[in-house]
Design an enzyme around this catalytic site. Sequence first.
Site, PDB file in Angstrom:
ATOM      1  N   CYS A   2       0.837  -1.190   0.000  1.00 26.80           N
ATOM      2  CA  CYS A   2       0.000   0.000   0.000  1.00 26.80           C
ATOM      3  C   CYS A   2       0.875   1.244   0.000  1.00 26.80           C
ATOM      4  CB  CYS A   2      -0.912   0.019   1.219  1.00 26.80           C
ATOM      5  SG  CYS A   2      -1.910  -1.474   1.431  1.00 26.80           S
ATOM      6  N   ARG A  27       1.743   1.394  -5.966  1.00 26.42           N
ATOM      7  CA  ARG A  27       1.842   0.506  -4.811  1.00 26.42           C
ATOM      8  C   ARG A  27       0.496  -0.122  -4.445  1.00 26.42           C
ATOM      9  NH1 ARG A  27       6.539   1.298  -1.665  1.00 26.42           N
ATOM     10  NH2 ARG A  27       5.431   0.433   0.116  1.00 26.42           N
ATOM     11  N   TRP A  74      -3.514  -1.765  -1.525  1.00 27.33           N
ATOM     12  CA  TRP A  74      -3.402  -3.062  -2.173  1.00 27.33           C
ATOM     13  C   TRP A  74      -3.898  -4.076  -1.149  1.00 27.33           C
ATOM     14  CZ3 TRP A  74      -3.177  -5.502  -6.535  1.00 27.33           C
ATOM     15  CH2 TRP A  74      -2.753  -6.824  -6.577  1.00 27.33           C
ATOM     16  N   ASN A  98       0.258   0.157   6.120  1.00 26.22           N
ATOM     17  CA  ASN A  98       0.761  -0.750   5.101  1.00 26.22           C
ATOM     18  C   ASN A  98       1.393  -1.944   5.806  1.00 26.22           C
ATOM     19  OD1 ASN A  98       1.874  -1.962   2.797  1.00 26.22           O
ATOM     20  ND2 ASN A  98       3.708  -0.682   2.874  1.00 26.22           N
ATOM     21  N   GLY A  99       0.954  -3.160   5.486  1.00 30.09           N
ATOM     22  CA  GLY A  99       1.521  -4.344   6.113  1.00 30.09           C
ATOM     23  C   GLY A  99       0.448  -5.251   6.683  1.00 30.09           C
ATOM     24  N   GLU A 480      10.573 -15.625 -18.043  1.00 26.02           N
ATOM     25  CA  GLU A 480      10.237 -14.208 -17.905  1.00 26.02           C
ATOM     26  C   GLU A 480       9.237 -13.770 -18.973  1.00 26.02           C
ATOM     27  OE1 GLU A 480      10.390 -10.023 -16.959  1.00 26.02           O
ATOM     28  OE2 GLU A 480      10.392 -11.941 -15.900  1.00 26.02           O
ATOM     29  N   LYS A 484       5.557 -12.174 -18.151  1.00 24.76           N
ATOM     30  CA  LYS A 484       5.108 -10.880 -18.659  1.00 24.76           C
ATOM     31  C   LYS A 484       3.782 -11.019 -19.405  1.00 24.76           C
ATOM     32  CE  LYS A 484       8.036  -8.135 -17.056  1.00 24.76           C
ATOM     33  NZ  LYS A 484       8.003  -9.004 -15.855  1.00 24.76           N
ATOM     34  N   GLU A 487       0.877 -11.756 -16.846  1.00 24.92           N
ATOM     35  CA  GLU A 487       0.571 -10.787 -15.806  1.00 24.92           C
ATOM     36  C   GLU A 487      -0.097  -9.528 -16.342  1.00 24.92           C
ATOM     37  OE1 GLU A 487       3.778  -9.139 -13.511  1.00 24.92           O
ATOM     38  OE2 GLU A 487       5.134  -9.091 -15.209  1.00 24.92           O
ATOM     39  N   HIS A 503       9.213 -34.347 -22.223  1.00 21.54           N
ATOM     40  CA  HIS A 503       8.940 -35.126 -21.015  1.00 21.54           C
ATOM     41  C   HIS A 503       7.557 -34.803 -20.453  1.00 21.54           C
ATOM     42  CE1 HIS A 503      12.959 -36.688 -21.092  1.00 21.54           C
ATOM     43  NE2 HIS A 503      13.476 -35.471 -21.073  1.00 21.54           N
ATOM     44  N   LYS A 603       3.347  -4.025  -6.976  1.00 22.82           N
ATOM     45  CA  LYS A 603       4.790  -4.053  -7.110  1.00 22.82           C
ATOM     46  C   LYS A 603       5.399  -5.082  -6.168  1.00 22.82           C
ATOM     47  CE  LYS A 603       7.094  -1.870  -9.449  1.00 22.82           C
ATOM     48  NZ  LYS A 603       7.631  -2.158 -10.766  1.00 22.82           N
TER      49      LYS A 603
END
Length: 608
Positions: A2, A27, A74, A98-99, A480, A484, A487, A503, A603
């Site tokens: 946040c 954030r 968030w 935040n947390g 990666e 991308k 997301e 396999h 983030k």
Amino acid sequence: MCGIIGVIGKGDVTQSIFDGLKRLEYRGYDSSGIAIVSDGNIISRRAEGKLEALRARLTAKPFSGTIGIGHTRWATHGPATKANAHPHRGERVAVVHNGIIENYKELKESLIADGVSFSSDTDTEVIAHLFSKKLNDHDDIRQAAAQTFAALEGAYAIALIIDGNEDEIVVARKGSPLALGHGDGEMYLGSDAFALAPFTNRVCYLKDGDWAVMHRDGAEIFTLGQDDAVERRIETVDASAAMVDKGNYRHFMMKEIHEQPEVLSRTFGQYIDPEARGVLLPANELDFSKINRVILVACGTAYFAAQVGRNWIERYSRIPASIDIASEFRYRDAPMDKDCLAVFVSQSGETADTLAALQHCKAHGLQTIGVVNVPESSITREVDLTFPTYAGPEIGVASTKAFTAQLGALASLAIGLGRIKGTIDADEEARLSDLLLTTPRLANDVLAREGQIEEIAKGFTDYSSALFIGRNTMWPLALEGALKLKEISYIHAEGFAAGELKHGSIALVDETVPIITIAPDDALFEKTVSNMHEVLARGGKVIMLGSEAGIEKAGEGCMATIKLPVLDPFITPILYALPLQLLAYYAAVAKGTDVDQPRNLAKSVTVE
């Protein structure tokens, strides 16, 4: 994660708080709110959704005051609703946080037993009611603060304002970042210096366990478990407001993709001496000569950068290296000794799982390095040595320029270790250093192929899944690229070591699944092409990334090709990242997703 902002000003602070929230929107964007003290009373406005919803609330019901706090959320505890939006109210205070408060249940049950009623699902509301209770018990702000913060278990950054008090904001930090900004008869607080840039460049970073009472002329800072105030250095920081402007780009992500030539130039300007043709390691007192093992630890995109870094370190320094996901590392109870070097990769430098892994390694006496983009971050302050990445603020949720900057720093570390260990000679160091200095120019060359990639990406609207394959350092690139794509476009994607498809995973291949094959001109080109042909034989729709010569040699039958410059294998991972970023970006644009604010993503701070 946040975002928190607070202002004690000379005039109305509402617009300043809102502007600060705009800078912190990366954030969190589930909900937002502002609370001020006006004529002695706390008034708040909250809204579910993005900041424009809060702007509408403020326009419909304006207010003003010279002191206030704001929050962009968030969601970590309770769904994203207006009722759960911050600030939260207690009898005498309003709080932003935040947390996660780990012992909120016990505190909440105790408060309910005392007759307190709760109106949200959040752990944050516990803080508001607990502080109000302590304030009623003692009628002393500092005593109430000390007792409240001592009772909280978990990770948090907290700011609160008090009814009838238009001169003070109480703040606390434990495990989540918080910075205080010093102005002229005004004070500010924010989740980072970036949020404070329009107001002041004089910043004090609270340390873990600090709490403070801010007033117009400064702040009294205390630390948990101590009665006396402590001193914290005020620093002058450079976080220009212009750095958050999208310029002529539609999204921050596209702006940051195009910033990569400059980022690479800035990074290697710090790590490569073009005259001596060698690597410049940051000043340090570590004894690299005794290192017998390297552990790399990271999360998400940084983990894939570290995976490439592992290959480079082993190849050029001949030191055995391993890599771990930060959230799992501590629980393996891996054997470690003092001659082991631990490298922690994080864009923000605040990733909670990576921080916990760092503390675990320090407890075992390991030498530690942080590859970090934020110079004032927690990881930077805790490691023995920092390799800064010089990417500048990254606002887009999907990491782009930070990834290539991390690769640049890790490449420099690998060369430096090789020189110290004597596994590369001066000529090889010069060759590798020269190659790194070519990456800004070559990045511009790759970005010039953007139109071709955009056209290919438009076809992704027809697909619900995609596969990425590569070998050696192209395997982390495949991982990666898949990350991308999923997301920001919400297309299911997976990355595989190309040789592993046979396999079992090759069963996923049919004409409805595009397979992005990363096949540069390297020692494994023929093997990668062989794996690609296995896909083609099963009707797979292949998009091949490679040089013009490589595509001419092996590209027949592919649905599409992306022709890239001929590159030395050492720098290929840095430059092949760019077309994968562009492919994901334009696929998301074609699907109409909000590239800068994809659903269910924030983030890089994670909380267990």
